[in-house]
Design an enzyme around this catalytic site. Structure first.
Site: not given
Lengths: 256, 270, 270, 256
Positions: D53-55
């Site tokens: 996830y880009e988080s």
């Protein structure tokens, strides 16, 4: 010197360097004498000195002197441990370090340093360790203190190799190169202290250590040495300075 | 997914003559056992990359593994010179050694660019130094927005990156902690990678300061307890400072060096 | 050393009309309380920088704090539009909003260059897109070693960077953990910085995944428990997903928005 | 369809996307349908799918569907949590992601995407969210799956704005731009599946979902749609696929 204990030239150098480390400063610390001086300062007048080691330890508070720049003691006592890229990019290049300390094999009158080779680069007489962190420490720290023993082999008219820029060829050169820190503010040797002349940027003898004559310093310098008209004598190490220094040295490398 | 291999097989599969190899670890977690296995397998013509060549490359250079060294500080920390490195540069013994020389900041950023798969990195470095003049891997670059001149260095993407870590799990996920150096960057910059570990555990538990490399980002893991001696692994061992001091007289003399390597490194493979 | 200040005083001292301000936090740890204080203190003409404007900038834009927005993804995550952001861009309400638009990768690297104090960053991005055409902060750069063409973006160095974290100690050292986003970069890229925290503790104990910002790298710390609601702080609170859904009808209507802000934000300062 | 339960078009889309996620692949996952499809695949045929996830969560194994890209559940169950700069520079740009999934407001025949504006950029009719991670996901992932509902509003002859490059203006364009991934491999809609023609790079209808006619798909496409001569019908969701999908949806956002 009647009320001071005998001390070695190394002790004088370490104490003189430590005195420059004022409380609260953020210091980039190499192993050896710089690390000893920084930790001595922490024990004496600078309990809140912030020590940063290029191995990634920020705010290290070693209980005993580390033997290497990567001792576990540094990581264990640090406020934060970060990667080597982060140390160099965000903290050093980021302009967050007040003061760095560097040694060298050779220094010239404008406080440029050689740690690369003695002799020609392609066929060196002596291959020295190389740059390490020095060029960027000298470029980005607010100021730099240089520590090395003084002789005509180390204080040379012309460096065999410019590893690290102090003041380059003199006034204005750092600015032309885009170097952000103010450059070397002090050179500590076994004979005395030298500071850059505010106008010419040339290293000028401002203090001799107790018992050292100006003639000796001049003779052990490979260029015609400028001497300050206000030349003073370094205060000898106090009993407290010596006691802490010797305790630190004796406990070096032991775990607290 | 990383394969769990024994060290001999891992080196045989991953490291070939002529490869560019980086064995990293900043004082902490230096992968000496992997270097010794490379020496025993008599790899030749390697380009060795490392911030601090340290005793590990002094040994590899002295044993004739390397034809080129990319580095930024080559000393025996706190002790003195790396005599085998010096002998190679100063006297071509046992073979000539080409040198590509940087500062820590520059070489570190070469790994960063390598890990990020861009061909160069930008930093404030080297201006006014002799390094600019002697190096073909330092260039000037101009900011397209401000016109300011900075320094560019090319990415390094080794054929093989080798590090030592504290733990792997059985699936090959790796955890290291303490001083973490450039280890993540080296693994990610390299085409292939090997991690030697102190211990294989059933499941990794994240430690304070822990860095995890997922198994699928690593080629191979080898269990080699003590594989970083005389360096150390935080939580497992202490640095053997006496060895670093003892290395000075051993390494100073060609015959003493060869004899020591024969006895302590080559013999271990017989 | 970071000063421990109350939030009102911290904003009054650090944030001025016309400043470039970045309030960061990627879903996690979004500093809503600090934004509300900026709204209450009626700051104007701010350049707001943030990867994901989220509800926090929807509120600041709708209340007229901003004249410019630098961002990469402006939606209500999983819900829909940011209606105040849209109303400003589409209808200049309550004021025109200049936009400097990037991708996450590009804006992230602008913070990275800012933290590293170099004037630009290099990445593989934007080629062939309309963003290249409409932006003055995207340029082409050529690798001096390979000739390859890549993209450059200029550093961002906000006047003020504001983040929320879990803990500070009494000396102002800060620790955050969980998803850490670009928080360190924003603090280090900014001329001044404020960290609001859930808790002030006597001494920080490093957590797994913990990131520590030393006190001397932060301008001010303010104790604001719950200061990231409706976002969350791992270990302290859960994300209030219901609030994000409820925001949709509130924000869709100018009057409903103004009334809600008056009641829930402005009134809190009276 | 006699032995299958009734299902919605959203369920068909999610299941069709999930089937493309083969075990062991490393996937860059956005919130919403992509995250649902990826977690469905993990429950079915791809237990070792790696979710990024880009988080900053690498190898997240959420026990229930996350409601946002930054849910604590993602960090808590990840193999590693890293900073957002590291996700984009070392992992995405580093070429380590096999597959990305993207949505869009508009797609064109060469699978380019618009998520920026409807109408002119300077005076937009609708201001859309913007690029987010999409341009670099489409540039650097090994392949990309696009998911969106099909209509003449979404499948347009000409994008109002090119936010993200699929195949640009056709064959060879990605290479000329230096994009490293192979580009879009599949578009999943509520009507069927489209794949780029290997020669022309033009999206071609290769499957229609059960009960959907080719005419309907053609009518809901803003350009003359190419239809594969080997057009097939998508297999309807199996009982197992539907059961897992509905369980995931029902438990969404609850803590396990």
């Amino acid at each position: 010197m009647s009320d001071t204990a005998p001390f070695s030239t190394d002790e004088m150098m370490t104490v003189a360097a430590a005195r420059e480390l004022t409380d609260g400063k953020v210091c980039f610390v190499g192993i050896g004498l710089p690390s000893t001086a920084a930790n001595l300062a922490r024990r004496l007048h600078a309990p809140d000195l912030v020590l940063i080691y290029e191995s990634g330890a920020i705010g290290a508070k070693p209980r005993t002197l580390p033997l290497s720049i990567g001792d576990g003691e540094l990581a264990d006592t640090a406020d934060s441990v970060v990667s080597v890229p982060e140390i160099f990019n965000y903290w050093l290049q980021g302009g967050r370090i007040d003061l760095g300390m560097l040694g060298a094999a050779q220094v010239d009158r404008h406080a440029n340093l050689n740690t690369t080779v003695i002799g020609p680069y392609e066929q060196p007489k002596v291959r020295l360790p190389g740059a390490g962190g020095a060029p960027e420490i000298a470029g980005s720290c607010g100021e730099v203190i240089i520590v090395l023993r003084q002789s005509t082999r180390t204080f040379v008219d012309r460096l065999d190799f410019v590893t690290t820029v102090g003041f380059g060829d003199g006034p204005g050169h750092r600015e032309r190169l885009g170097l952000r820190g103010r450059g070397p503010s002090l050179v500590v040797t076994d004979l005395g202290l030298l500071r850059p002349d505010p106008v010419t940027c040339e290293l000028t003898l401002t203090e001799v250590h107790p018992g050292v004559g100006v003639d000796e310093v001049v003779q052990r310098t490979g260029w015609p040495l400028a001497v300050s008209p206000q030349l003073r004598t370094t205060a000898p190490p106090t009993h407290e300075e010596l006691a802490w220094l010797r305790r630190l040295e004796a406990e070096r490398g032991t775990r607290a | 997914m990383a394969e769990l291999l024994d060290l001999g097989r891992a080196i045989a599969e991953l490291v070939h003559d002529g490869d560019c190899v980086a064995l990293e670890g900043f004082t902490h977690l230096i992968p000496f056992a992997a270097a010794h296995e490379i020496i025993r397998q008599r790899r030749r013509d390697l380009t060795l990359v490392r911030l601090t060549p340290d005793l590990i490359y002094d040994q590899m250079i002295g044993m004739g593994c390397a034809s080129k060294l990319v580095f930024s500080w080559g000393g025996n920390p706190g002790v003195g010179s790396l005599h085998r490195l010096r002998d190679a540069v100063e006297h071509d013994w046992p073979a000539p050694l080409e040198v590509d020389e940087h500062s820590h900041a520059g070489l570190t950023n070469r790994y960063v660019a390598g890990a990020a798969r861009i061909p160069f990195a930008v930093l404030r470095a080297y201006v006014g130094t002799g390094l600019e003049e002697v190096s073909s891997t330092i260039a000037t670059i101009t900011c397209p927005f401000t016109g300011e001149r900075l320094t560019a260095v090319p990415a390094i993407n080794p054929d093989v990156g080798i590090i030592h870590a504290q733990q792997a799990d059985r699936r090959g996920n790796v955890q290291l902690w303490g001083l973490i150096g450039v280890q993540k960057e080296v693994v990610l910059a390299s085409a292939r990678s090997l991690v030697t570990v102190e211990e294989v555990v059933d499941e990794l538990t994240l430690r304070p300061g822990g860095v995890v490399l997922p198994s699928w980002a690593v080629s191979a893991v080898a269990l080699v307890p003590g594989g970083c001696h005389p360096s150390y692994a935080a939580g497992y061992s202490e640095r053997d400072n006496g060895f670093y001091t003892a290395w000075e007289p051993i390494s100073r003399d060609r015959a003493a060096f060869s004899s020591w390597m024969d006895q302590h490194v080559l013999a271990a493979g017989r």
